[in-house]
Enzyme design. Structure first.
Site, PDB file in Angstrom:
ATOM      1  N   ARG A  53       2.916   6.542  -1.347  1.00  0.00           N
ATOM      2  CA  ARG A  53       4.026   5.635  -1.039  1.00  0.00           C
ATOM      3  C   ARG A  53       3.973   4.394  -1.919  1.00  0.00           C
ATOM      4  O   ARG A  53       4.778   4.217  -2.830  1.00  0.00           O
ATOM      5  CB  ARG A  53       3.987   5.256   0.449  1.00  0.00           C
ATOM      6  N   ASP A  54       2.983   3.564  -1.710  1.00  0.00           N
ATOM      7  CA  ASP A  54       2.888   2.300  -2.438  1.00  0.00           C
ATOM      8  C   ASP A  54       2.656   2.530  -3.929  1.00  0.00           C
ATOM      9  O   ASP A  54       3.173   1.810  -4.780  1.00  0.00           O
ATOM     10  CB  ASP A  54       1.750   1.468  -1.853  1.00  0.00           C
ATOM     11  N   HIS A  84      -4.461  -4.460   4.319  1.00  0.00           N
ATOM     12  CA  HIS A  84      -3.899  -3.891   3.089  1.00  0.00           C
ATOM     13  C   HIS A  84      -4.087  -4.937   1.994  1.00  0.00           C
ATOM     14  O   HIS A  84      -3.509  -6.020   2.061  1.00  0.00           O
ATOM     15  CB  HIS A  84      -2.419  -3.578   3.304  1.00  0.00           C
ATOM     16  N   HIS A 141      -4.469  -6.155  -2.213  1.00  0.00           N
ATOM     17  CA  HIS A 141      -4.133  -5.924  -3.611  1.00  0.00           C
ATOM     18  C   HIS A 141      -5.170  -6.606  -4.491  1.00  0.00           C
ATOM     19  O   HIS A 141      -5.827  -7.554  -4.072  1.00  0.00           O
ATOM     20  CB  HIS A 141      -2.730  -6.454  -3.923  1.00  0.00           C
ATOM     21  N   ASN A 168      -2.925  -2.178  -6.119  1.00  0.00           N
ATOM     22  CA  ASN A 168      -3.705  -2.053  -4.894  1.00  0.00           C
ATOM     23  C   ASN A 168      -5.182  -1.948  -5.261  1.00  0.00           C
ATOM     24  O   ASN A 168      -5.537  -1.728  -6.414  1.00  0.00           O
ATOM     25  CB  ASN A 168      -3.290  -0.787  -4.138  1.00  0.00           C
ATOM     26  N   CYS A 209       4.371  -4.317  -4.903  1.00  0.00           N
ATOM     27  CA  CYS A 209       5.701  -4.474  -4.317  1.00  0.00           C
ATOM     28  C   CYS A 209       6.730  -4.795  -5.395  1.00  0.00           C
ATOM     29  O   CYS A 209       6.587  -5.789  -6.118  1.00  0.00           O
ATOM     30  CB  CYS A 209       5.680  -5.586  -3.278  1.00  0.00           C
TER      31      CYS A 209
END
Length: 325
Positions: free
Chosen positions: A17-18, A214, A216, A256, A247
């Site tokens: 996803r990310d 989460h 980064h 990430n 993002c």
């Protein structure tokens, strides 16, 4: 989650996803499914497989329902998805996802850029999603998480108030979320913030309602922040294969933390992840071939595992040098 008691730290893979949402190359559903199946075979127990967002905004994730249907067939895998609103959540519920995360940006400026909604509107979405989940039989209800995005700082607003983070954490729980998660969307966070924010939220909603983070690595603080998360007692950490992701609505928010490097860090410290690092590195090589225009980050894939590397997951001596191709 099946098998969670056999690990000390749950690594939630967010690459499908990310990792894919901000790149132009569209990976087809068959390859996404191969990726997810291979990571599950390596021992990854939770994977965020996509997002139920408009395909016009993110065409890379238009096949999320198909991918969820496939991933649900993998024994022991928690299938997680991102949902930006009630409409997306209804799609996720219909597909049968096990975990839904609604991103609420503590920076309202970022929220308007990211999901085109104010805080009040996002809390309304959360209430609607919670109501829809309650309509399902108890055995079919997914976990509902409110993701506190930009909790450590915002490229659009700058410094974020700890008080505001805590207020929104409380508001998400009151709106019907089962738990909240901390997200360093922009890579602004530092270890002191990780501990302070976690403890401040725990004081208001309880430790059981915040277990994950989460992170980064935009400014190189990713693994330092992991150490702070471990020290304070968080037990779920998101990571992305090859450090892919960022993002698209937060300028400069790249990278990430790298799943492979995170697994190595934890296992080298004697913490069980349940993940076979050699198998995970093989998955990385496969995805790297599929996305040749995308840079993959991380150190373990290039340096290899130390001779005789052993861990609670791997058998002694299993870690021969494994470098990226």
């Amino acid at each position: 989650m099946d098998g969670s008691s056999s690990v000390d730290i749950l690594i939630s893979e967010v690459g499908p996803r990310d990792g894919l949402q901000s790149i132009s190359t569209i990976l087809d559903a068959d390859r996404k499914c191969q990726w997810i199946q291979a990571e599950a075979a390596a021992g990854v127990r939770e994977i965020e497989v996509g997002s139920f967002v408009s395909p016009k905004l993110l065409p890379q994730l238009a096949d999320t329902a198909e991918v969820v249907a496939f991933a649900r067939q993998i024994p022991g895998l928690t299938v997680a998805v991102l949902v930006p609103n009630l409409r997306g959540a209804l799609g996720a519920l219909a597909a049968g996802a096990h975990k839904l995360t609604l991103p609420l940006s503590v920076s309202e400026t970022h929220s308007l850029k990211n999901v085109n909604r104010t805080h009040l509107q996002m809390l309304d979405e959360a209430r609607g999603i919670a109501a829809a989940i309650r309509e399902l039989p108890a055995t079919d209800r997914p976990k509902f998480e409110g993701g506190l995005s930009t909790a450590f700082g915002c490229t659009l607003e700058g410094q974020i108030s700890e008080r505001k983070v805590v207020e929104l954490a409380v508001a998400l729980i009151e709106a019907g979320c089962d738990e909240v998660g901390l997200s360093d969307t922009t890579g602004y966070g530092n270890p002191r913030q990780v501990k302070a924010l976690t403890q401040a939220i725990w004081r208001e909603i309880g430790e059981e309602r915040l277990t994950g983070i989460h992170l980064h690595n935009t400014r190189g603080q990713g693994l330092a922040n992991v150490m702070a998360a471990l020290d304070v007692g968080l037990t779920t950490i998101d990571a992305s294969l090859g450090g892919m992701g960022g993002c698209p609505f937060a300028p400069g928010a790249s990278g990430n933390i790298v799943t492979e490097d995170l697994v190595y860090l934890l296992e080298a410290m004697g913490l069980r992840t349940g993940i076979d690092l050699n198998q995970l590195l093989a998955v990385r090589r496969k995805v790297d071939q599929w996305l040749p225009a995308k840079d993959m980050h991380g150190f373990v894939a290039h340096a290899g595992l130390p001779r005789g590397f052993s861990s609670p997951t791997l058998t002694p001596g299993a870690g021969n040098p494994a470098t990226a191709q």
